[in-house]
Motif scaffolding. Sequence first.
Motif, PDB file in Angstrom:
ATOM      1  N   ARG A   9       0.836  -1.205   0.000  1.00 42.57           N
ATOM      2  CA  ARG A   9       0.000   0.000   0.000  1.00 42.57           C
ATOM      3  C   ARG A   9       0.866   1.247   0.000  1.00 42.57           C
ATOM      4  N   LEU A  10       1.882   1.265   0.847  1.00 40.47           N
ATOM      5  CA  LEU A  10       2.770   2.420   0.925  1.00 40.47           C
ATOM      6  C   LEU A  10       3.492   2.636  -0.406  1.00 40.47           C
ATOM      7  N   ALA A  11       4.022   1.581  -0.991  1.00 41.61           N
ATOM      8  CA  ALA A  11       4.725   1.701  -2.274  1.00 41.61           C
ATOM      9  C   ALA A  11       3.790   2.250  -3.348  1.00 41.61           C
ATOM     10  N   HIS A  12       2.564   1.777  -3.365  1.00 41.53           N
ATOM     11  CA  HIS A  12       1.588   2.226  -4.358  1.00 41.53           C
ATOM     12  C   HIS A  12       1.271   3.719  -4.192  1.00 41.53           C
ATOM     13  N   LEU A  13       1.042   4.160  -2.963  1.00 43.34           N
ATOM     14  CA  LEU A  13       0.715   5.565  -2.713  1.00 43.34           C
ATOM     15  C   LEU A  13       1.890   6.489  -3.037  1.00 43.34           C
ATOM     16  N   VAL A  38       9.599   2.132  -6.626  1.00 37.70           N
ATOM     17  CA  VAL A  38       9.602   2.426  -5.192  1.00 37.70           C
ATOM     18  C   VAL A  38       9.995   1.155  -4.458  1.00 37.70           C
ATOM     19  N   ARG A  39      10.920   1.303  -3.517  1.00 40.81           N
ATOM     20  CA  ARG A  39      11.356   0.184  -2.673  1.00 40.81           C
ATOM     21  C   ARG A  39      11.010   0.525  -1.236  1.00 40.81           C
ATOM     22  N   VAL A  40      10.337  -0.398  -0.537  1.00 47.36           N
ATOM     23  CA  VAL A  40       9.921  -0.184   0.848  1.00 47.36           C
ATOM     24  C   VAL A  40      10.444  -1.336   1.687  1.00 47.36           C
ATOM     25  N   ARG A  41      11.117  -0.972   2.768  1.00 51.71           N
ATOM     26  CA  ARG A  41      11.605  -1.971   3.724  1.00 51.71           C
ATOM     27  C   ARG A  41      11.115  -1.570   5.109  1.00 51.71           C
ATOM     28  N   ARG A  42      10.586  -2.551   5.836  1.00 51.39           N
ATOM     29  CA  ARG A  42      10.026  -2.295   7.162  1.00 51.39           C
ATOM     30  C   ARG A  42      10.989  -2.802   8.225  1.00 51.39           C
ATOM     31  N   ASP A  43      11.142  -2.008   9.296  1.00 53.70           N
ATOM     32  CA  ASP A  43      11.815  -2.532  10.479  1.00 53.70           C
ATOM     33  C   ASP A  43      10.815  -2.441  11.630  1.00 53.70           C
ATOM     34  N   ALA A  44      11.254  -2.649  12.843  1.00 55.84           N
ATOM     35  CA  ALA A  44      10.336  -2.734  13.980  1.00 55.84           C
ATOM     36  C   ALA A  44       9.502  -1.474  14.192  1.00 55.84           C
TER      37      ALA A  44
END
Length: 113
Positions: free
Chosen positions: A42-46, A65-71
């Motif tokens: 969702r974040l990458a799309h927006l 767009v590249r999205v990486r999640r941490d804690a």
Amino acid sequence: MGRRHWHVIEEEDGALTMTRNMPVRFDLAVETILSGVTGRRRLAHLVRQDMWRALQSLRGFAPAVRVRRDARSMHVRAGGAVLGRFDRSGYEALIAQVLEDETNRARWMGGVR
């Protein structure tokens, strides 16, 4: 591939990359960190949509767009491939404006609809 089709790549480090063209290229890119955690896709799309609106006049631009999640946060790299010559610093400044806009950031993280 139709206008609604995007390549979504799940990477080994847990990142997700959304791109129009393969292989993924970041001829220009800006990075930011967003506080909080939300869905990567969702974040990458927006982010891709808002970045495209700002850069649609850039001839030959294919967003990625590249999205990486941490804690506690989301790490975003936004940019993409460009065919031909372009003003890298000028367009990276436009991407940075999109990424640092407080209204965008709140909407991307689910705070504003």
